[in-house]
Design a protein around this motif. Structure first.
Motif, PDB file in Angstrom:
ATOM      1  N   VAL A 203      59.727 -67.898  30.313  1.00 30.66           N
ATOM      2  CA  VAL A 203      60.262 -66.551  30.063  1.00 30.66           C
ATOM      3  C   VAL A 203      59.924 -66.129  28.633  1.00 30.66           C
ATOM      4  O   VAL A 203      59.544 -64.981  28.363  1.00 30.66           O
ATOM      5  N   LEU A 204      60.045 -67.070  27.701  1.00 26.24           N
ATOM      6  CA  LEU A 204      59.703 -66.773  26.315  1.00 26.24           C
ATOM      7  C   LEU A 204      58.202 -66.523  26.182  1.00 26.24           C
ATOM      8  O   LEU A 204      57.764 -65.649  25.431  1.00 26.24           O
ATOM      9  N   ASP A 205      57.401 -67.310  26.922  1.00 22.07           N
ATOM     10  CA  ASP A 205      55.950 -67.102  26.903  1.00 22.07           C
ATOM     11  C   ASP A 205      55.615 -65.715  27.424  1.00 22.07           C
ATOM     12  O   ASP A 205      54.766 -65.013  26.868  1.00 22.07           O
ATOM     13  N   ALA A 206      56.281 -65.323  28.509  1.00 22.75           N
ATOM     14  CA  ALA A 206      55.992 -64.005  29.087  1.00 22.75           C
ATOM     15  C   ALA A 206      56.273 -62.911  28.071  1.00 22.75           C
ATOM     16  O   ALA A 206      55.520 -61.946  27.960  1.00 22.75           O
ATOM     17  N   ALA A 207      57.351 -63.074  27.314  1.00 16.70           N
ATOM     18  CA  ALA A 207      57.677 -62.059  26.314  1.00 16.70           C
ATOM     19  C   ALA A 207      56.622 -62.032  25.217  1.00 16.70           C
ATOM     20  O   ALA A 207      56.252 -60.962  24.733  1.00 16.70           O
ATOM     21  N   ALA A 212      55.842 -59.068  22.349  1.00 17.85           N
ATOM     22  CA  ALA A 212      57.031 -59.095  21.493  1.00 17.85           C
ATOM     23  C   ALA A 212      56.847 -60.088  20.360  1.00 17.85           C
ATOM     24  O   ALA A 212      56.371 -61.186  20.566  1.00 17.85           O
ATOM     25  N   SER A 213      57.257 -59.687  19.146  1.00 17.47           N
ATOM     26  CA  SER A 213      57.196 -60.614  18.018  1.00 17.47           C
ATOM     27  C   SER A 213      58.312 -61.637  18.179  1.00 17.47           C
ATOM     28  O   SER A 213      59.229 -61.447  18.969  1.00 17.47           O
ATOM     29  N   ARG A 214      58.256 -62.704  17.377  1.00 12.21           N
ATOM     30  CA  ARG A 214      59.274 -63.750  17.518  1.00 12.21           C
ATOM     31  C   ARG A 214      60.673 -63.185  17.342  1.00 12.21           C
ATOM     32  O   ARG A 214      61.598 -63.546  18.059  1.00 12.21           O
ATOM     33  N   ILE A 221      65.622 -61.129  24.194  1.00  9.54           N
ATOM     34  CA  ILE A 221      65.649 -62.103  25.280  1.00  9.54           C
ATOM     35  C   ILE A 221      66.646 -63.228  25.006  1.00  9.54           C
ATOM     36  O   ILE A 221      67.534 -63.492  25.800  1.00  9.54           O
ATOM     37  N   VAL A 222      66.514 -63.880  23.859  1.00  4.34           N
ATOM     38  CA  VAL A 222      67.327 -65.071  23.604  1.00  4.34           C
ATOM     39  C   VAL A 222      68.802 -64.735  23.478  1.00  4.34           C
ATOM     40  O   VAL A 222      69.644 -65.322  24.161  1.00  4.34           O
ATOM     41  N   VAL A 223      69.124 -63.797  22.618  1.00  2.00           N
ATOM     42  CA  VAL A 223      70.536 -63.484  22.406  1.00  2.00           C
ATOM     43  C   VAL A 223      71.224 -63.028  23.702  1.00  2.00           C
ATOM     44  O   VAL A 223      72.304 -63.516  24.033  1.00  2.00           O
TER      45      VAL A 223
ATOM     46  N   GLY B 100      56.726 -54.822  28.477  1.00  2.00           N
ATOM     47  CA  GLY B 100      55.454 -54.950  27.757  1.00  2.00           C
ATOM     48  C   GLY B 100      54.999 -53.621  27.189  1.00  2.00           C
ATOM     49  O   GLY B 100      54.498 -53.538  26.068  1.00  2.00           O
ATOM     50  N   LEU B 101      55.193 -52.550  27.961  1.00  2.00           N
ATOM     51  CA  LEU B 101      54.768 -51.227  27.492  1.00  2.00           C
ATOM     52  C   LEU B 101      55.612 -50.798  26.298  1.00  2.00           C
ATOM     53  O   LEU B 101      55.121 -50.232  25.336  1.00  2.00           O
ATOM     54  N   ARG B 102      56.908 -51.102  26.378  1.00  2.00           N
ATOM     55  CA  ARG B 102      57.797 -50.723  25.279  1.00  2.00           C
ATOM     56  C   ARG B 102      57.416 -51.439  23.987  1.00  2.00           C
ATOM     57  O   ARG B 102      57.502 -50.873  22.903  1.00  2.00           O
TER      58      ARG B 102
END
Lengths: 310, 376, 305
Positions: A203-207, A212-214, A221-223, B100-102
């Motif tokens: 899930v983190l990889d997908a983000a 998404a930046s870290r 996602i994490v929070v 992803g788009l956002r």
């Protein structure tokens, strides 16, 4: 030839079932009784008795406990020292709970990686759980000593003026916040680390692939996925914060003149030093109601915002 | 341009564990390439390196002609579908697709339009407000695909996307994937351990084992000209029969075949014959003899497991025959159903015999194979 | 073929499903991760109170009373420790804490197992009502029950046995022989054990108590050790109740004894820190030895909650 059908449950069979059931009941009661007896005596009985005491005047020395109706509760409503204790407790709780959660979360995120020696770092974080509240308080008293303490020395190096810390009522509470946050960090880290490891890596990889930046991953996602753990910590830590006692006893004895007293300290003092057990019982029940109410509100709010991934 | 290239990519863990050894792979723009191999062969590692989720120990990764080794996954304009879908559990399908788009600061109305378009393409319109936990496996898989497609990436990476679906759904989605690729033409790199998916979906297949590419070619090439015993044994179901046979005077005798011009200096070779290259024949035709062990009926054809006789006494004189221990699998039409324990005669198509080096497994070329009379 | 061995990389690393690795480690084992730069200061800040306590306990009073403080003492002054032992009977405190904790833990393990099993598996009239009443005690804070408990213990000391009364270790032990939490915790765990195992044993003729001891408990070792760890920690660090019932120094547990010591020697920091170190050591040793159980016990309460 007609054959009589056999009865579906013969009389010896039914008796056997009843005997087995009876022996199961007996065993059940037998197994549960020792525990039940102790909890009844030291748990249920005191709960009822305490309610009774709250309507009486008691000094714990003499057997006289005259009925005074709601006098204790009325006294509570008008007692400025009690009001002060409540205020200190609220200030303490509102600093301690978020403080521990934030510190615990940040450290858990830092510890959530597979590098060499990570188990040593993790152990160091957990260690604070094993230190008793009294030992912690003594150490922090020394660290924050106004004259010889290392913290004041550190401040002097940064050209910040020396602080009175524990001798000043307005600062003493903050030092207590610091020492209890330190003491509970290990607990929060364990909870958050376990929850973090429950987040699937993909899930983190997908983000990350989604761009998404870290920091964004952490925030979006994490929070949110950690919200059940956060709710648990908020509830658990709040309940503990509202019951603060040990550190106050050791460091300031609630003083000077009750200026650092918290609810449990005040009620303990009333019961066991001021011979006002009835009053103390009333305050204890009030505390109980507050804890129950606050917890219920937290769960209600929590269920609106917490995501439970099934 | 969205061609993808791996140049001598190595991924090493610690000092001596290699997930990938000098892998080189060239994917043309719009091509659908499949990386197939058993667990641990390195295919997932290669995919992760392409995605940027991991960094190679050495070698280069190029997307659209640019070296992207140091680029974050989000900057590479790639999208990935994970084996377990990796949907954001706390977000609705809509937000999963929009995420992803956002992140790329796409304006809201465009986000909405693209999400709705993609969900229409995949039949997800009625599910947009649901959370992943409320979806079936097949629906989740489509959302995972949607999340990847909505971004209109240059490269599409898929990591065993069908392995968690039941068999019927799997073949349906396989067909849909093929259609999607024909329609959208995105460069696709697909990882699987299932060789049926590999054969049916890919323009080209890269068969992998132990961190290295064993062979790269079209499905036909892989099937008809395997480069080594690994590829030969891995692709094709049931697997190709492989047997080690000694070389005598430059000749190999096996199963009623004689293979010559084997090449100097070889004591032993591995002979490979696919199950469908056998025929059950009458006793008079030149053939190999085998004893039937058991039969697996599959409806459209039968798989007969036999033990080959490799010479010895004259059966007509009642002398004992020597059999190999290995079971050979023979594919026959559904009507032919030999009884276990009986002797059957098999003819092998001489053009369908493969020879491999016994030690290294590499395919041998330039050999001649012919059928011989049954030796007694 | 190169000389390197090619080994199958563990699946979870390859497929990336191994969690707890937000930063892919692409380097070989030679280059250390930059995260050490973050983790070392954090660890230092977390441990500095304990380190400072240790350093102070080895200094002379003059060194401690300096400003700026002496970061490294001139010589290691071990005498602070025997001095502290002379000033207060730490050995006795430790012994008291140990006796109380061990008895409480053992008793909880036995009685909560029995009751937990009864609630998990046996049917008897009034079971739900009884269980609900016992769980009520979990929701009520200690401060509500402590005053009547004091009176009960006082009464027991006079009318039943002095060993249970005020100012005796029994007063610390008896009220804590069973906790509702322990019953709840074990009941939940016992319910996860497949019933078929117990039924098979019953069919073979094992008595109910036999089933508990031969089948259920051996399978429950993780839960039992978790409960033991939690109960031990709770008992050892308990302060308020001992403060209420214990007056004489000879019956004090460590936290109480330490408080007493602190009020008597408030400005003798070196002595105080030595005493503190001695009080902490037993718990720290136990913690390190049983770290797994402590961590697991905390995680268990958190993940269930």
């Amino acid at each position: 030839m007609a054959v009589a059908a056999a009865p579906t449950s013969s009389r010896p069979g039914r008796r056997l079932v009843r005997r087995v059931a009876r022996s199961e009941s007996a065993t059940g009661w037998l197994f549960a009784s020792p525990a039940t007896i102790f909890i009844a005596i030291f748990g249920l009985l005191p709960i009822a008795w305490s309610l009774l005491l709250s309507f009486q005047k008691a000094d714990l020395l003499t057997p006289d406990t005259p009925w005074v109706g709601t006098a204790n509760y009325r006294q509570m409503a008008n007692d400025p020292l009690f009001a002060g204790a409540i205020q200190h407790t609220i200030v303490y709780t509102s600093l301690f709970v978020p403080g521990t959660i934030v510190v615990g979360f940040l450290i858990a995120v830092a510890l959530n990686r597979k590098i060499r020696g990570i188990s040593i770092y993790r152990t160091a974080a957990y260690v604070t759980m094993a230190v008793s509240s009294i030992s912690t308080a003594i150490v922090f008293l020394w660290l924050f000593d106004p004259v010889y303490g290392v913290i004041n020395y550190g401040l002097s190096l940064l050209h910040i003026p020396q602080q009175p810390f524990m001798s000043d009522p307005s600062q003493a509470l903050f030092v207590i916040v610091l020492m209890t946050v330190w003491g509970w960090t290990g607990f929060a880290v364990v909870i958050y680390l376990a929850a973090l490891q429950g987040i699937p890596q993909d899930v983190l990889d997908a983000a990350a692939i989604d761009g998404a930046s870290r920091l964004t991953v952490l925030r979006t996602i994490v929070v949110p996925l950690l919200s059940p753990a956060t709710l648990f910590l908020v509830v658990w830590l709040t309940i503990n914060a509202l019951q603060l006692f040990d550190e106050v006893y050791l460091s300031t004895r609630g003083g000077p003149l009750y200026s650092t007293s918290v609810v449990v300290y005040y009620l303990w003092d009333q019961a066991f030093r001021q011979f006002n057990a009835g009053y103390a019982a009333a305050m204890a029940y009030a505390l109980f109601l507050v804890i129950a109410l606050v917890t219920a509100i937290q769960f209600w709010l929590g269920n609106k915002f917490v995501h439970y991934s099934s | 341009m969205a061609q993808v290239e791996l140049r001598n990519v190595t991924r090493r863990y610690g000092s001596d564990v290699f997930a990938l050894r000098e892998l080189s792979l060239d994917v043309a723009d719009g091509e659908f390439i499949i990386m197939v191999g058993p667990s641990g062969c390195g295919k997932s590692t290669a995919l992760r390196l392409l995605a940027g989720l991991d960094k190679p120990t050495s070698g280069d990764i190029l997307i659209g002609g640019r070296v992207v080794n140091s680029m974050d996954p989000g900057e590479r304009d790639i999208a990935m579908v994970f084996q377990n879908y990796a949907l954001y559990p706390h977000m609705s399908v809509y937000r999963n697709l929009a995420y992803g788009l956002r992140q790329r600061k796409t304006p809201k109305h465009e986000v909405d339009e693209r999400v709705r378009r993609t969900s229409a393409m995949l039949g997800l319109e009625s599910l947009l407000e649901r959370k992943p936990a409320q979806l079936s496996g097949g629906q989740r898989q489509r959302v995972a695909m949607g999340r990847a497609l909505v971004r209109e990436p240059q490269v599409f990476l898929l990591d065993e996307p069908l392995s968690n679906l039941d068999a019927k759904l799997r073949s349906e989605v396989r067909g849909q994937l093929k259609q999607l690729h024909r329609r959208l033409g995105i460069t696709t790199i697909y990882v699987t351990h299932d060789q049926v998916e590999a054969m049916t979906l890919g323009d080209r297949i890269c068969v992998m084992s132990e961190g290295a590419s064993q062979q790269l070619g079209s499905p036909q090439e892989i099937y008809e000209s395997p480069a080594n015993t690994f590829v030969a044994g891995f692709m094709g179901s049931p697997a190709m029969n492989l047997a080690r046979v000694p070389v005598v005077d430059g000749q190999v005798m096996w199963g009623g075949l004689s293979v010559s011009r084997v090449g100097p200096g070889l004591d032993e070779v591995t002979v490979g014959v696919r199950p469908e290259s056998f025929r059950i024949v009458g006793a008079d035709e030149t053939a190999a003899i085998a004893i039937v062990d058991f039969v697996e009926p599959l409806g459209s054809h039968n798989l007969v497991h036999v033990r080959m006789e490799v010479g010895g006494g004259d059966p007509r004189a009642g002398e004992r025959q020597v059999q190999t221990d290995e079971l050979v699998v023979v594919q026959v039409p559904a009507k032919e159903r030999p009884t276990p324990g009986t002797r059957i005669h098999l003819a092998i198509d001489p053009t369908a015999v493969f020879l491999f080096h016994a030690e290294s497994g590499v395919a041998l070329t330039g050999v001649e194979c012919s059928r011989v009379a049954h030796t007694s | 073929m190169t000389a390197h061995t090619v080994v199958t990389v563990p699946d979870d690393v390859v497929s990336g499903t191994s969690t707890s690795n937000l930063v892919p480690d692409a380097r070989g084992s030679r280059v250390p991760s930059p995260w050490h730069l973050v983790l070392i200061p954090i660890t230092f800040v977390l441990l500095v109170p304990l380190l400072w306590m240790l350093i102070t306990s080895l200094e002379t009073p003059d060194e401690a009373a300096q400003f700026p403080p002496t970061l490294v003492p001139h010589a290691i002054r071990w005498t602070n420790y025997p001095d502290a032992l002379n000033a207060a009977p730490f050995g006795q405190f430790f012994l008291n804490s140990a006796i109380v904790a061990v008895i409480v833990v053992l008793s909880n393990l036995v009685l909560c197992s029995l009751a937990g099993y009864a609630f998990a598996r046996l049917r008897f009239p009034g079971k739900s009502l009884l269980f609900a009443s016992l769980m009520v005690t979990l929701m009520v804070p200690f401060q509500v029950t402590m005053i009547p408990e004091f009176l009960i213990v006082k009464w027991l000391g006079i009318n039943v046995a002095s060993g249970v009364g005020i100012d005796h270790l029994g007063a610390l032990i008896v009220p804590n022989l069973v906790t509702a939490f322990g019953i709840f915790f074990l009941r939940q765990f016992f319910r996860t054990i497949p019933v078929e195992l117990e039924e098979a044993a019953r069919i073979d003729g094992t008595s109910r108590i036999g089933v508990l001891f031969k089948i259920v408990l051996p399978l429950s070792l993780p839960a039992l050790s978790t409960l033991a760890a939690l109960t031990f920690l709770d008992s050892w660090n308990n302060f308020l109740w001992p403060l209420i019932v214990i007056d004489s120094q000879s019956n004090m547990t460590l936290p109480l004894g330490l408080t007493f010591f602190q009020s008597a020697h408030a400005t003798q920091w070196t002595l105080l820190m030595a005493g503190n170190v001695m009080s902490l050591l037993p718990m720290l040793v136990i913690f390190f030895a049983a770290q797994r159980y402590f961590v697991r016990s905390v995680a268990a309460t958190g993940l269930k909650g």
